[in-house]
Enzyme design. Structure first.
Site, PDB file in Angstrom:
ATOM      1  N   ASP A   1       0.877  -1.175   0.000  1.00 21.31           N
ATOM      2  CA  ASP A   1       0.000   0.000   0.000  1.00 21.31           C
ATOM      3  C   ASP A   1       0.916   1.227   0.000  1.00 21.31           C
ATOM      4  O   ASP A   1       1.744   1.393   0.911  1.00 21.31           O
ATOM      5  CB  ASP A   1      -0.845  -0.079   1.283  1.00 21.31           C
ATOM      6  CG  ASP A   1      -1.746   1.132   1.456  1.00 21.31           C
ATOM      7  OD1 ASP A   1      -1.548   2.148   0.752  1.00 21.31           O
ATOM      8  OD2 ASP A   1      -2.651   1.062   2.312  1.00 21.31           O
ATOM      9  N   ILE A   2       0.775   2.083  -0.972  1.00 22.80           N
ATOM     10  CA  ILE A   2       1.711   3.194  -1.140  1.00 22.80           C
ATOM     11  C   ILE A   2       1.586   4.225  -0.013  1.00 22.80           C
ATOM     12  O   ILE A   2       2.496   5.042   0.193  1.00 22.80           O
ATOM     13  CB  ILE A   2       1.533   3.840  -2.535  1.00 22.80           C
ATOM     14  CG1 ILE A   2       2.806   4.578  -2.958  1.00 22.80           C
ATOM     15  CG2 ILE A   2       0.317   4.754  -2.581  1.00 22.80           C
ATOM     16  CD1 ILE A   2       2.876   4.903  -4.429  1.00 22.80           C
TER      17      ILE A   2
ATOM     18  N   GLY B   1      -5.779   1.140 -13.190  1.00 17.96           N
ATOM     19  CA  GLY B   1      -6.960   0.788 -12.388  1.00 17.96           C
ATOM     20  C   GLY B   1      -8.206   1.316 -13.069  1.00 17.96           C
ATOM     21  O   GLY B   1      -8.606   0.844 -14.139  1.00 17.96           O
TER      22      GLY B   1
ATOM     23  N   ASN C   1      -6.810  12.579 -10.780  1.00 20.02           N
ATOM     24  CA  ASN C   1      -7.573  13.004 -11.967  1.00 20.02           C
ATOM     25  C   ASN C   1      -7.322  14.502 -12.156  1.00 20.02           C
ATOM     26  O   ASN C   1      -6.678  15.137 -11.319  1.00 20.02           O
ATOM     27  CB  ASN C   1      -9.065  12.686 -11.813  1.00 20.02           C
ATOM     28  CG  ASN C   1      -9.660  13.354 -10.594  1.00 20.02           C
ATOM     29  OD1 ASN C   1      -9.517  14.572 -10.412  1.00 20.02           O
ATOM     30  ND2 ASN C   1     -10.292  12.576  -9.722  1.00 20.02           N
TER      31      ASN C   1
ATOM     32  N   TYR D   1      -8.659   3.835 -14.828  1.00 19.48           N
ATOM     33  CA  TYR D   1      -8.439   4.322 -16.199  1.00 19.48           C
ATOM     34  C   TYR D   1      -8.144   3.216 -17.215  1.00 19.48           C
ATOM     35  O   TYR D   1      -7.944   3.481 -18.405  1.00 19.48           O
ATOM     36  CB  TYR D   1      -7.313   5.375 -16.221  1.00 19.48           C
ATOM     37  CG  TYR D   1      -7.759   6.734 -15.704  1.00 19.48           C
ATOM     38  CD1 TYR D   1      -9.093   6.994 -15.377  1.00 19.48           C
ATOM     39  CD2 TYR D   1      -6.839   7.780 -15.551  1.00 19.48           C
ATOM     40  CE1 TYR D   1      -9.491   8.232 -14.897  1.00 19.48           C
ATOM     41  CE2 TYR D   1      -7.240   9.034 -15.083  1.00 19.48           C
ATOM     42  CZ  TYR D   1      -8.576   9.247 -14.752  1.00 19.48           C
ATOM     43  OH  TYR D   1      -8.975  10.475 -14.286  1.00 19.48           O
TER      44      TYR D   1
ATOM     45  N   GLY E   1      -9.680   4.570  -5.867  1.00 21.27           N
ATOM     46  CA  GLY E   1      -8.382   3.915  -6.052  1.00 21.27           C
ATOM     47  C   GLY E   1      -7.297   4.471  -5.150  1.00 21.27           C
ATOM     48  O   GLY E   1      -7.518   4.825  -3.984  1.00 21.27           O
ATOM     49  N   VAL E   2      -6.118   4.586  -5.711  1.00 18.90           N
ATOM     50  CA  VAL E   2      -4.979   5.023  -4.926  1.00 18.90           C
ATOM     51  C   VAL E   2      -5.132   6.497  -4.506  1.00 18.90           C
ATOM     52  O   VAL E   2      -4.698   6.909  -3.418  1.00 18.90           O
ATOM     53  CB  VAL E   2      -3.662   4.734  -5.697  1.00 18.90           C
ATOM     54  CG1 VAL E   2      -3.462   5.636  -6.868  1.00 18.90           C
ATOM     55  CG2 VAL E   2      -2.460   4.778  -4.784  1.00 18.90           C
ATOM     56  N   ASP E   3      -5.809   7.265  -5.327  1.00 21.63           N
ATOM     57  CA  ASP E   3      -6.063   8.677  -5.033  1.00 21.63           C
ATOM     58  C   ASP E   3      -6.867   8.804  -3.728  1.00 21.63           C
ATOM     59  O   ASP E   3      -6.495   9.555  -2.801  1.00 21.63           O
ATOM     60  CB  ASP E   3      -6.861   9.266  -6.230  1.00 21.63           C
ATOM     61  CG  ASP E   3      -6.920  10.778  -6.227  1.00 21.63           C
ATOM     62  OD1 ASP E   3      -6.264  11.393  -5.371  1.00 21.63           O
ATOM     63  OD2 ASP E   3      -7.629  11.344  -7.096  1.00 21.63           O
TER      64      ASP E   3
HETATM   65  N1  AR6 Z   1      -1.383   1.582  -2.935  1.00 23.89           N
HETATM   66  C1  AR6 Z   1      -0.835   1.215  -4.095  1.00 23.89           C
HETATM   67  N2  AR6 Z   1      -1.569   0.965  -5.199  1.00 23.89           N
HETATM   68  C2  AR6 Z   1      -2.912   1.111  -5.104  1.00 23.89           C
HETATM   69  C3  AR6 Z   1      -3.551   1.522  -3.919  1.00 23.89           C
HETATM   70  C4  AR6 Z   1      -2.720   1.766  -2.789  1.00 23.89           C
HETATM   71  N3  AR6 Z   1      -3.222   2.142  -1.614  1.00 23.89           N
HETATM   72  N4  AR6 Z   1      -4.884   1.571  -4.155  1.00 23.89           N
HETATM   73  C5  AR6 Z   1      -5.065   1.204  -5.449  1.00 23.89           C
HETATM   74  N5  AR6 Z   1      -3.885   0.908  -6.016  1.00 23.89           N
HETATM   75  P1  AR6 Z   1      -6.282   3.689  -9.790  1.00 23.89           P
HETATM   76  P2  AR6 Z   1      -5.913   5.130 -12.348  1.00 23.89           P
HETATM   77  C6  AR6 Z   1      -3.572   0.478  -7.389  1.00 23.89           C
HETATM   78  O1  AR6 Z   1      -7.650   3.288 -10.201  1.00 23.89           O
HETATM   79  O2  AR6 Z   1      -6.151   3.918 -13.134  1.00 23.89           O
HETATM   80  C7  AR6 Z   1      -9.120   7.756  -9.150  1.00 23.89           C
HETATM   81  O3  AR6 Z   1     -10.473   7.860  -8.908  1.00 23.89           O
HETATM   82  C8  AR6 Z   1      -4.672  -0.101  -8.220  1.00 23.89           C
HETATM   83  O4  AR6 Z   1      -4.871  -1.480  -7.884  1.00 23.89           O
HETATM   84  O5  AR6 Z   1      -6.088   4.192  -8.418  1.00 23.89           O
HETATM   85  O6  AR6 Z   1      -4.777   6.015 -12.724  1.00 23.89           O
HETATM   86  C9  AR6 Z   1      -8.510   9.071  -9.613  1.00 23.89           C
HETATM   87  O7  AR6 Z   1      -9.097  10.160  -8.965  1.00 23.89           O
HETATM   88  C10 AR6 Z   1      -4.059   0.032  -9.601  1.00 23.89           C
HETATM   89  O8  AR6 Z   1      -3.129  -1.019  -9.844  1.00 23.89           O
HETATM   90  O9  AR6 Z   1      -5.691   4.848 -10.773  1.00 23.89           O
HETATM   91  C11 AR6 Z   1      -8.803   9.052 -11.091  1.00 23.89           C
HETATM   92  O10 AR6 Z   1     -10.137   9.474 -11.326  1.00 23.89           O
HETATM   93  C12 AR6 Z   1      -3.291   1.339  -9.513  1.00 23.89           C
HETATM   94  O11 AR6 Z   1      -3.180   1.623  -8.136  1.00 23.89           O
HETATM   95  C13 AR6 Z   1      -8.687   7.587 -11.471  1.00 23.89           C
HETATM   96  O12 AR6 Z   1      -8.934   6.876 -10.279  1.00 23.89           O
HETATM   97  C14 AR6 Z   1      -3.956   2.517 -10.199  1.00 23.89           C
HETATM   98  O13 AR6 Z   1      -5.339   2.444 -10.064  1.00 23.89           O
HETATM   99  C15 AR6 Z   1      -7.282   7.273 -11.912  1.00 23.89           C
HETATM  100  O14 AR6 Z   1      -7.242   5.951 -12.380  1.00 23.89           O
END
Ligand code: AR6
Length: 347
Positions: A183-184, A293, A198, A295, A206-208
């Site tokens: 977890d980052i 994720g 975003n 996107y 997600g990670v955001d």
């Molecule tokens: N630590 C590390 N990686 C993570 C964590 C975490 N805590 N949580 C999720 N991931 P995503 P995107 C992974 O969807 O595709 C948001 O709503 C996840 O499993 O977070 O760039 C933003 O506001 C995946 O492998 O980012 C944007 O609207 C990776 O992080 C949109 O999502 C990226 O997934 C951005 O989408």
């Protein structure tokens, strides 16, 4: 047989690759044979060997008829004590003098060895350093034995990953590329983490979402002042309650089938984050898997762009970054990044 197979990559016709098998056999026997065999016996033996390995080939007779009489073999036999005489004789014979010269030069060079070749052939020879290094590598570098290949990192770098020059590689190798599962928002020993945000920079899933939750509401307050961020660009904030100093926010591209400059934009995300890192004296940085994720960017392609882009940046900014870490949420994502790290940063 391997000589024939390698030659067949570029010379698919049997009259192209079978002579390569003959030459490979001759050179191999001269260089590696433990008993002392005469050049004449080696050439005759090559004729028998090629007859065996290409049994049934319709050009076999044509080929074996000329072995022994072939001008290159003739000149090698006739001038086996003098490299210069042999090569001069063969290139002055009518016909295709570049290949006959090469074959005679190869045979006499192997037979008489490097020091017996007159200086004038060596001093002006283009790329001689590379040739000597390759000859050494082929003889001693990656030994092949009956159980397979010995592992040799230098061989892999040069001949599998095609990275011959390694000055910049040395610099890049001082930067560690690491992929871990996790977890980052936890402590990863870095000064900055990257947020896959975003364009509003006002949080999301997600990670955001995880980053904003862990950092606390002050992060959102600072983000409100930033006026958003374009896809492929990046903005930096403090990290508040997170166990690092900075968060670098970058909106990745939505995957749209690959026709909307997604690859360019994703590469630009990584570059923009690293530019901000360098400007702020950040030496250790952690990325999530941007855009794979919500996107929906295809994982393997995203991982390749990520590692390749970061590697290029590091090579062009020597000494600026010490640790590049990808903190990945699941095993599949981890494996994809590990494979690309192995591919692009192997030494
Ligand atoms: N630590 C590390 N990686 C993570 C964590 C975490 N805590 N949580 C999720 N991931 P995503 P995107 C992974 O969807 O595709 C948001 O709503 C996840 O499993 O977070 O760039 C933003 O506001 C995946 O492998 O980012 C944007 O609207 C990776 O992080 C949109 O999502 C990226 O997934 C951005 O989408």
């Amino acid at each position: 047989m391997e000589g024939a197979e390698i030659a067949a990559i570029t010379h698919g016709h049997s009259l192209g690759y079978m002579p390569a098998a003959v030459l490979t056999h001759i050179i191999n026997r001269i260089v590696f044979s433990e008993e002392r065999i005469s050049l004449k016996s080696i050439i005759l033996e090559a004729k028998d060997t090629v007859a065996k390995v290409s049994r049934g080939d319709k050009h076999l007779k044509e080929l074996t008829d000329i072995i022994g009489l072939g001008i290159a073999h003739y000149c090698s036999l006739r001038h086996q004590n003098d490299f210069s005489d042999g090569v001069i004789a063969v290139v002055n014979h009518k016909g295709d003098s570049d290949s006959t010269g090469t074959v005679t030069g190869n045979i006499l060079g192997a037979l008489l060895e490097f020091d017996a070749i007159e200086e004038r052939w060596k001093t002006n020879l283009e790329l001689i350093d590379v040739m000597i290094e390759m000859a050494d590598d082929f003889c001693h570098g990656c030994q092949i034995h009956e159980f397979g290949h010995y592992e040799d990192p230098d061989w892999r770098r040069k001949y599998i990953y095609m990275r011959w020059k390694d000055e910049k590689l040395d610099i890049a190798e001082k930067t560690q590329f690491i992929a871990v599962r996790g977890d980052i928002t936890k402590d990863h020993g870095v000064q900055a983490i990257v947020n896959a945000a975003n364009t509003s920079l006002l949080g999301g899933g997600g990670v955001d979402g995880a980053i904003h939750r862990a950092a606390g509401s002050e992060l959102l307050a600072e983000c409100r002042l930033l006026n958003g961020c374009k896809t492929g660009q990046a903005k930096i904030t403090k990290a508040y309650k997170l166990p690092c100093e900075y968060v670098i926010h970058t909106p990745g591209p939505h995957w749209n089938g690959g026709k909307s400059k997604e690859a360019e934009l994703l590469a630009s995300c990584y570059r923009s984050c690293l530019e901000l890192a360098v400007e702020n004296g950040i030496k250790k940085i952690a990325f999530p898997s941007i855009a794979t994720g919500i996107y929906s960017y295809p994982l393997d392609q995203a991982a390749e762009i990520a590692v390749k882009t970061v590697k290029e940046f590091v090579v062009n900014h020597p000494g600026e970054l010490n640790v590049i870490k990808w903190v990945l949420f699941d095993d599949t994502t981890l494996r994809a990044y590990e494979a690309q790290i192995e591919r692009w940063t192997v030494s």
